[in-house]
Design a protein around this motif. Sequence first.
Motif, short mmCIF file in Angstrom:
data_model
loop_
_atom_site.label_atom_id
_atom_site.label_comp_id
_atom_site.label_asym_id
_atom_site.label_seq_id
_atom_site.Cartn_x
_atom_site.Cartn_y
_atom_site.Cartn_z
N GLU A 1 -10.26 -7.66 -46.39
CA GLU A 1 -10.69 -8.02 -47.74
C GLU A 1 -9.62 -7.65 -48.78
OE1 GLU A 1 -14.81 -7.16 -50.30
OE2 GLU A 1 -14.58 -6.42 -48.26
N ILE A 2 -9.06 -6.46 -48.62
CA ILE A 2 -8.04 -6.00 -49.55
C ILE A 2 -6.76 -6.82 -49.42
CG2 ILE A 2 -6.49 -4.04 -50.03
CD1 ILE A 2 -8.84 -2.20 -49.66
N THR A 3 -6.39 -7.14 -48.18
CA THR A 3 -5.21 -7.97 -47.97
C THR A 3 -5.38 -9.32 -48.66
OG1 THR A 3 -4.90 -6.86 -45.86
CG2 THR A 3 -3.65 -8.88 -46.19
N HIS B 1 -7.28 -9.97 -51.28
CA HIS B 1 -7.16 -9.73 -52.72
C HIS B 1 -5.69 -9.64 -53.14
CE1 HIS B 1 -11.13 -9.26 -54.40
NE2 HIS B 1 -11.52 -8.58 -53.34
N ARG B 2 -4.90 -8.91 -52.36
CA ARG B 2 -3.47 -8.74 -52.70
C ARG B 2 -2.75 -10.08 -52.73
NH1 ARG B 2 -1.75 -3.21 -49.34
NH2 ARG B 2 -3.15 -1.87 -50.50
N TRP C 1 -13.66 3.40 -44.19
CA TRP C 1 -13.67 2.44 -45.30
C TRP C 1 -12.40 1.57 -45.25
CZ3 TRP C 1 -10.85 0.70 -49.31
CH2 TRP C 1 -11.51 -0.05 -50.27
N ALA C 2 -11.26 2.23 -45.06
CA ALA C 2 -9.99 1.50 -45.03
C ALA C 2 -9.96 0.48 -43.90
CB ALA C 2 -8.83 2.48 -44.90
N THR C 3 -10.47 0.88 -42.73
CA THR C 3 -10.50 -0.03 -41.59
C THR C 3 -11.45 -1.19 -41.86
OG1 THR C 3 -10.09 1.86 -40.15
CG2 THR C 3 -10.85 -0.16 -39.09
N LYS D 1 -1.73 9.96 -47.98
CA LYS D 1 -2.06 9.15 -46.80
C LYS D 1 -1.71 9.85 -45.49
CE LYS D 1 2.22 6.56 -46.64
NZ LYS D 1 2.97 5.67 -47.51
N ALA E 1 -14.66 9.28 -43.48
CA ALA E 1 -15.31 8.22 -44.26
C ALA E 1 -14.27 7.33 -44.93
CB ALA E 1 -16.24 8.84 -45.31
N LEU E 2 -13.24 7.95 -45.48
CA LEU E 2 -12.17 7.19 -46.14
C LEU E 2 -11.44 6.31 -45.13
CD1 LEU E 2 -11.60 7.43 -49.14
CD2 LEU E 2 -9.71 8.96 -48.64
N GLY E 3 -11.20 6.85 -43.94
CA GLY E 3 -10.55 6.08 -42.89
C GLY E 3 -11.39 4.89 -42.45
N HIS F 1 -12.43 -2.52 -44.66
CA HIS F 1 -12.13 -3.40 -45.78
C HIS F 1 -10.69 -3.87 -45.83
CE1 HIS F 1 -16.10 -2.92 -47.54
NE2 HIS F 1 -16.02 -1.64 -47.25
N ARG F 2 -9.95 -3.57 -44.75
CA ARG F 2 -8.54 -3.93 -44.74
C ARG F 2 -8.31 -5.42 -45.03
NH1 ARG F 2 -5.44 -2.06 -39.54
NH2 ARG F 2 -7.43 -2.77 -38.76
#
Lengths: 109, 109
Positions: free
Chosen positions: B95-97, B99-100, B88-90, B11, B84-86, B92-93
């Motif tokens: 959405e992932i939160t 899910h967690r 994506w992280a921004t 990271k 691209a990875l960055g 979908h942040r």
Amino acid sequence: MLQILSVIGDKWSILVIGQLRDGTLRFGELHRAVKGISQRMLTLTLRQLERDGLVTRTVHPSVPPRVDYALTELGTTLLDSVVALGHWATAHRQEITTHRRRYDAARRP
Amino acid sequence: MLQILSVIGDKWSILVIGQLRDGTLRFGELHRAVKGISQRMLTLTLRQLERDGLVTRTVHPSVPPRVDYALTELGTTLLDSVVALGHWATAHRQEITTHRRRYDAARRP
């Protein structure tokens, strides 16, 4: 951002997601496919990916029980970047190894 | 592959490389730009990136000495995947939160 990258920017996550690009795999298949990962690390990595909604875990009530892992729709959106990173690593492995040797040699006492 | 991903699939490396996309930065500028990184971790990350040939380190003989970091040509080839990875992280942040939270709530005793 940092918390998200902690998971997706992790070498094991990247390798596991990459292996799931062609579809569902069982735990044992993943374990053989991701060279060098321990059973425990694979379990932890899959649990994190499941927690993040990137991977589904399906238990089939057979004897012995079969456990399948697959990318979710969200996980699939990550695939392009992950595959690109994997390709980059493969394409430039030799170049990076050469750099490392040169760097280490210049600093040898 | 694994050794390469140990560095680029980290990271801090991802965040540092992303920050260098627009050009040279000094150590202090990088330290402010990469939120949450300690001075020591930034030093270690930059040393690894330099060792891999992804980043150059230039010391200017001023008082106090100025140290600049920039992507090499090889580092620049990694930029697209990292950005691209960055993104994506921004994107979908949230959405992932979600899910967690759902995952943790389902497993609370």
